[in-house]
Every structure is written in structure tokens, then in C-alpha cells.
Design a protein around this motif. Structure first.
Motif, PDB file in Angstrom:
ATOM      1  N   LEU A 318       3.084  -2.086  11.452  1.00 24.22           N
ATOM      2  CA  LEU A 318       2.608  -0.745  11.081  1.00 24.22           C
ATOM      3  C   LEU A 318       3.731   0.088  10.486  1.00 24.22           C
ATOM      4  N   ARG A 319       3.361   0.843   9.487  1.00 22.36           N
ATOM      5  CA  ARG A 319       4.237   1.889   8.956  1.00 22.36           C
ATOM      6  C   ARG A 319       3.342   3.052   8.542  1.00 22.36           C
ATOM      7  N   ALA A 320       3.931   4.228   8.418  1.00 24.71           N
ATOM      8  CA  ALA A 320       3.139   5.429   8.124  1.00 24.71           C
ATOM      9  C   ALA A 320       3.622   6.075   6.822  1.00 24.71           C
ATOM     10  N   TYR A 321       2.668   6.665   6.094  1.00 25.31           N
ATOM     11  CA  TYR A 321       2.974   7.420   4.880  1.00 25.31           C
ATOM     12  C   TYR A 321       2.388   8.814   5.019  1.00 25.31           C
ATOM     13  N   LYS A 322       3.170   9.811   4.692  1.00 26.39           N
ATOM     14  CA  LYS A 322       2.663  11.179   4.710  1.00 26.39           C
ATOM     15  C   LYS A 322       1.816  11.412   3.460  1.00 26.39           C
ATOM     16  N   VAL A 323       0.639  11.959   3.665  1.00 28.47           N
ATOM     17  CA  VAL A 323      -0.295  12.170   2.547  1.00 28.47           C
ATOM     18  C   VAL A 323       0.305  13.103   1.495  1.00 28.47           C
ATOM     19  N   LYS A 324       1.094  14.074   1.941  1.00 24.18           N
ATOM     20  CA  LYS A 324       1.693  15.024   0.991  1.00 24.18           C
ATOM     21  C   LYS A 324       2.646  14.342   0.014  1.00 24.18           C
ATOM     22  N   ASP A 325       3.137  13.144   0.369  1.00 21.57           N
ATOM     23  CA  ASP A 325       4.060  12.418  -0.507  1.00 21.57           C
ATOM     24  C   ASP A 325       3.349  11.428  -1.418  1.00 21.57           C
ATOM     25  N   ILE A 326       2.013  11.379  -1.319  1.00 24.47           N
ATOM     26  CA  ILE A 326       1.234  10.429  -2.124  1.00 24.47           C
ATOM     27  C   ILE A 326       0.605  11.170  -3.310  1.00 24.47           C
ATOM     28  N   PRO A 327       0.737  10.654  -4.529  1.00 25.50           N
ATOM     29  CA  PRO A 327       0.213  11.355  -5.718  1.00 25.50           C
ATOM     30  C   PRO A 327      -1.303  11.245  -5.848  1.00 25.50           C
ATOM     31  N   LEU A 328      -2.031  12.057  -5.093  1.00 23.00           N
ATOM     32  CA  LEU A 328      -3.492  11.985  -5.099  1.00 23.00           C
ATOM     33  C   LEU A 328      -4.118  12.613  -6.342  1.00 23.00           C
ATOM     34  N   LYS A 329      -3.401  13.492  -6.999  1.00 20.81           N
ATOM     35  CA  LYS A 329      -3.977  14.232  -8.134  1.00 20.81           C
ATOM     36  C   LYS A 329      -3.854  13.496  -9.461  1.00 20.81           C
ATOM     37  N   ASP A 330      -3.195  12.346  -9.451  1.00 18.83           N
ATOM     38  CA  ASP A 330      -2.993  11.590 -10.686  1.00 18.83           C
ATOM     39  C   ASP A 330      -3.375  10.133 -10.410  1.00 18.83           C
ATOM     40  N   GLU A 331      -4.506   9.686 -10.949  1.00 17.18           N
ATOM     41  CA  GLU A 331      -5.006   8.347 -10.639  1.00 17.18           C
ATOM     42  C   GLU A 331      -4.042   7.255 -11.089  1.00 17.18           C
ATOM     43  N   GLU A 332      -3.404   7.455 -12.232  1.00 13.99           N
ATOM     44  CA  GLU A 332      -2.470   6.433 -12.732  1.00 13.99           C
ATOM     45  C   GLU A 332      -1.258   6.304 -11.804  1.00 13.99           C
ATOM     46  N   LYS A 333      -0.717   7.448 -11.367  1.00 17.22           N
ATOM     47  CA  LYS A 333       0.431   7.420 -10.452  1.00 17.22           C
ATOM     48  C   LYS A 333       0.026   6.878  -9.087  1.00 17.22           C
ATOM     49  N   PHE A 334      -1.188   7.224  -8.652  1.00 17.69           N
ATOM     50  CA  PHE A 334      -1.664   6.716  -7.366  1.00 17.69           C
ATOM     51  C   PHE A 334      -1.829   5.200  -7.431  1.00 17.69           C
ATOM     52  N   SER A 335      -2.357   4.707  -8.551  1.00 18.69           N
ATOM     53  CA  SER A 335      -2.518   3.272  -8.736  1.00 18.69           C
ATOM     54  C   SER A 335      -1.169   2.566  -8.649  1.00 18.69           C
ATOM     55  N   GLU A 336      -0.156   3.175  -9.236  1.00 20.26           N
ATOM     56  CA  GLU A 336       1.186   2.595  -9.199  1.00 20.26           C
ATOM     57  C   GLU A 336       1.750   2.651  -7.778  1.00 20.26           C
ATOM     58  N   TRP A 337       1.492   3.755  -7.078  1.00 20.59           N
ATOM     59  CA  TRP A 337       1.950   3.886  -5.688  1.00 20.59           C
ATOM     60  C   TRP A 337       1.326   2.799  -4.815  1.00 20.59           C
ATOM     61  N   LEU A 338       0.008   2.596  -4.943  1.00 19.34           N
ATOM     62  CA  LEU A 338      -0.683   1.600  -4.134  1.00 19.34           C
ATOM     63  C   LEU A 338      -0.191   0.196  -4.472  1.00 19.34           C
ATOM     64  N   TYR A 339       0.049  -0.062  -5.746  1.00 21.80           N
ATOM     65  CA  TYR A 339       0.569  -1.375  -6.156  1.00 21.80           C
ATOM     66  C   TYR A 339       1.931  -1.624  -5.512  1.00 21.80           C
ATOM     67  N   ASN A 340       2.771  -0.597  -5.481  1.00 14.39           N
ATOM     68  CA  ASN A 340       4.099  -0.736  -4.867  1.00 14.39           C
ATOM     69  C   ASN A 340       4.004  -0.966  -3.359  1.00 14.39           C
ATOM     70  N   VAL A 341       3.048  -0.286  -2.714  1.00 11.14           N
ATOM     71  CA  VAL A 341       2.822  -0.506  -1.275  1.00 11.14           C
ATOM     72  C   VAL A 341       2.439  -1.960  -1.035  1.00 11.14           C
ATOM     73  N   TRP A 342       1.558  -2.494  -1.890  1.00 14.29           N
ATOM     74  CA  TRP A 342       1.130  -3.885  -1.737  1.00 14.29           C
ATOM     75  C   TRP A 342       2.263  -4.858  -2.057  1.00 14.29           C
ATOM     76  N   ALA A 343       3.127  -4.486  -2.968  1.00 17.66           N
ATOM     77  CA  ALA A 343       4.291  -5.330  -3.275  1.00 17.66           C
ATOM     78  C   ALA A 343       5.215  -5.413  -2.057  1.00 17.66           C
TER      79      ALA A 343
END
Length: 400
Positions: A318-343
Motif C-alpha cells: 500500500l501507498r497513498a496519494y494526496k488528491v490535491k497533488d493529482i491533476p484532476l482538471k486536465d485529462e491528458e495530465k491525469f492520464s500521464e499520472w496514472l500511467y506513471n503510477v502503473w509503471a
């Protein structure tokens, strides 16, 4: 030879008893839910408390059955830089692992076998949140006798896998979860402030409860929302599909994971944003599974319950991510963030398949190991239902 035959026979008996206990318990739970619907039609608070109790009892049943049919150990590892030490510990009073996880969270996880959700639900159970777990499921599962009815009363989300059909249903369900978590929903006797032309309920998004209020069920009703962004298990077939998709979107495929889907997770986080401040990212690994094998083919439901083949150790990171640090307002940036998490998850699994654990550096992580189980008193409670049923059956035979 005789020993092997006896072992198979013994496991067959355990499997048959487990199936019987599960069916009997499911009937009892559904009966309680029907009685709850009749008794508390106008009292939403007590209605929800009773339904949450049946949800909590359900995971106790499943855990008790698995602890007998597939007595695995669980090793939980948490990253100290995102989850404070002491969140997971051995509780001598409860006789099991206990945790103090945050209320109102979305849990994302890689998907390997059909029982993944049981272990995630059990993690919520260790924090006494088992009654407030919500899961997104395929709509076809709603048709399963008994289980479909019970899961509907659990307020699980049944999806068509077609965004046009699912969007409004998902939006209204998530908005109600969020409102209830902040003490502003129907469980607090409140109503939406408006309903738009599409039928979407609009709730008050300004009020924000304290952490203490979030955990007080008298006012706020916390949730734990489980999501598998990959959408399905990792198999030869799904790996082939994800490789084609990765080439199509110009992404490097992962070694041990499928590419995660962005739309559902982003939509969920955006909708729950008023009440959520943390995402828990879980990576599950199973002993006996290597780089060239799949957990789905090694530990199918048939192999676990009929053949007695199950993982001796279930590793949960388990690890935790603060929602305020996740780019929710930009789908392209969020997609990149999620890809990096999966990497990063892919690297974790590579380490797991190399060393046999998710981390060997005790200065950066905390590890707790115990049997996959529930409290002894809860186990006896689970056993009580089939025992009483058996006694009534024997008494009926005697008089017959």
C-alpha cells in the motif's frame, strides 16, 4: 498414494461444507435484508445501519470460508513516506491485523484473480470500514440468484460497460456517497438542492466535515470505494489486447500489468472530490506466481475451492496519494499520472518476482504478517448459522 487420495477427499469435504455454509449464510443475509426493508422503510438511518451490518457479515463469511479452504498468510507492506508507521499492526486483543486507514478513500489495485476484491475488502475490514465498502461490478452479476439481490442492497454499482448508459447512474450514486460522507445526504435527512434536466441530483458541495465528524456514523457515513482500473484479470488473452492498444496509443506496455483505463477513475475522483483527500494504491502479489505465469490460471476459483491449490502467501503493498497533488482538471495530465503510477507498480512487481517481497529495505517500509482470518468470536458467529440450520434439519428428520 493413499495419503493423496485422503487429502483430495478431505479437501472435497471442506469444499462441499464451504459451499453449503455460503449458500445458507447468503439466504439468511438476504432474509435479514428483506426484513430490514419492511421494518425500516421510513427510517433511513437504521435501514442503512442494518444493511451495513449485513455487508460486514458477508466479508466475515467469505474470510472465514477462505481461511479454512485456502488458509493463506497475508503480508502487508506500507510505504513510510506516504503512510505513517503504525497504521497496520498486530492487535493482540482482536487476535488479527488491525489498521487505522483514512475514511472516504478510493482504492485502486492491479487485477490478477477473481478473489482480489476479497483481500481489498478484508483490508477495509481491519479498519472497521467493511460495512461501508462499495465496488463497481459488471451488470450481469446482478442476475446471480441471492448474490445479485444481496449486492444490490449493498449499493454496489452495476455497470453496462457503455459510458453513455452508465454515466448518469454512476454520477448520482457517487454524488450521494459524497453527500452522505459529509453529513449532507439522505442518511442525514437531507435532500438534493436541485435536479438538473438530465436527472442528475445536485448536492451541497461547500460544507466540509472534520476528520472526527467523518468517522462519526451518527452524522457522516464514510465510504471505501474499490476500483480496478485495468478492468479485467491479467491473462494471455488480455495481455495480447493491451499490447495492441499500447501500440495504438504509443505507450510502452508493462511487463506484469495491463494498461489502466482513465475515464472511470478520473470521473470517480472528480465527483468525490469534496469529501476525498487520499487515494490508496494497492499492488497485490501471490506466492507461486512468476514472471512467465498468470495468477488467474494458477489460482482460479475451481483450483482454490475444488483442487485445494491456493497461494500460501498473499502480498499486499500500500501507498497513498494526496488528491490535491493529482491533476484532476486536465485529462491528458491525469492520464500521464496514472500511467506513471502503473509503471511504478510494474517495477514493484518486478522486484516481487525477483526477491519474493515488495521491499527488503526496512528503513523505507513497514511490514506486518499474519494469517488471513477474522476474530475468533466472529468466526464462531459465522459458524452459528449453519449449525442452527443443521440442528433444525436433524430435528425435522427425527419427527419425519
Amino acid at each position: 498414494m493413499v495419503a493423496k487420495v485422503f487429502q483430495k477427499f478431505n479437501h472435497l469435504i471442506i469444499s462441499l461444507v464451504s459451499i453449503g455454509v455460503f449458500i445458507e449464510s447468503a439466504i439468511v443475509l438476504c432474509s435479514i435484508q428483506v426484513a430490514t426493508k419492511l421494518a425500516f422503510q421510513k427510517n433511513t438511518k437504521w435501514y442503512q445501519k442494518c444493511m451495513d451490518s449485513t455487508k460486514n457479515y458477508f466479508i466475515m463469511i467469505v474470510t472465514a470460508i477462505l481461511s479454512i479452504a485456502a488458509p493463506s498468510k497475508v503480508r502487508i507492506t506500507t510505504c513510510d513516506d506516504s503512510i505513517a508507521k503504525g497504521r497496520f499492526l498486530m492487535d493482540s486483543q482482536k487476535g488479527r491485523i488491525s489498521s487505522t486507514l483514512r475514511p472516504n478513500v478510493v482504492v485502486i489495485c492491479n487485477h490478477q484473480i477473481y478473489t482480489d476484491w476479497i483481500y481489498l475488502w478484508w483490508v477495509a475490514y481491519t479498519s472497521d470500514f467493511a460495512g461501508r465498502v462499495h465496488i463497481m461490478l459488471k451488470k450481469s452479476l446482478r442476475s446471480i440468484p441471492l448474490l445479485g439481490f444481496g449486492m444490490s442492497n449493498f449499493n454496489f454499482l452495476f455497470m453496462n460497460r457503455k459510458w453513455a448508459d452508465d454515466r448518469i447512474n454512476l454520477l448520482n450514486t457517487l454524488k450521494e456517497l459524497d453527500a452522505n460522507a459529509r453529513g449532507l445526504g439522505p442518511l442525514a435527512g437531507k435532500n438534493p438542492i436541485n435536479v438538473d434536466e438530465e436527472g442528475v441530483a445536485i448536492w451541497d458541495c461547500k460544507s466540509q466535515p472534520t476528520i472526527e465528524e467523518k468517522t462519526a456514523s451518527s452524522k457522516c457515513w464514510p465510504y471505501t470505494f474499490l476500483l480496478f482500473p485495468e478492468g479485467t484479470n491479467l491473462t494471455d488473452n488480455t495481455r495480447s489486447k493491451t499490447l495492441k492498444y499500447a501500440n495504438k496509443v504509443n505507450k510502452k506496455p508493462f511487463r506484469h500489468l495491463l494498461l489502466p483505463h482513465v475515464t472511470g477513475l478520473l470521473f470517480t475522483l472528480e465527483t468525490l472530490e469534496p469529501s476525498i483527500d487520499v487515494i490508496y494504491d494497492v499492488t497485490i502479489g501471490y506466492s507461486g506466481v512468476g514472471r512467465s505465469s498468470y495468477a488467474a490460471s494458477k489460482y482460479s476459483l475451481k483450483q482454490i475451492f475444488i483442487e485445494g491449490k491456493y497461494p500460501k502467501l498473499v502480498d499486499i503493498h500500500l501507498r497513498a496519494y494526496k488528491v490535491k497533488d493529482i491533476p484532476l482538471k486536465d485529462e491528458e495530465k491525469f492520464s500521464e499520472w496514472l500511467y506513471n503510477v502503473w509503471a511504478e507498480k510494474d517495477d514493484l512487481l518486478e522486484e516481487y518476482y525477483t526477491t519474493g517481497s515488495f521491499t527488503e529495505d526496512s528503513t523505507k517500509a513497514t511490514t506486518v504478517v499474519d494469517k488471513f482470518n477474522i476474530r475468533t468470536c466472529e468466526f464462531l458467529l459465522v459458524a452459528l448459522v449453519p449449525s442452527i440450520t443443521l440442528l433444525f434439519f436433524l430435528r425435522w428428520l427425527y419427527f419425519f
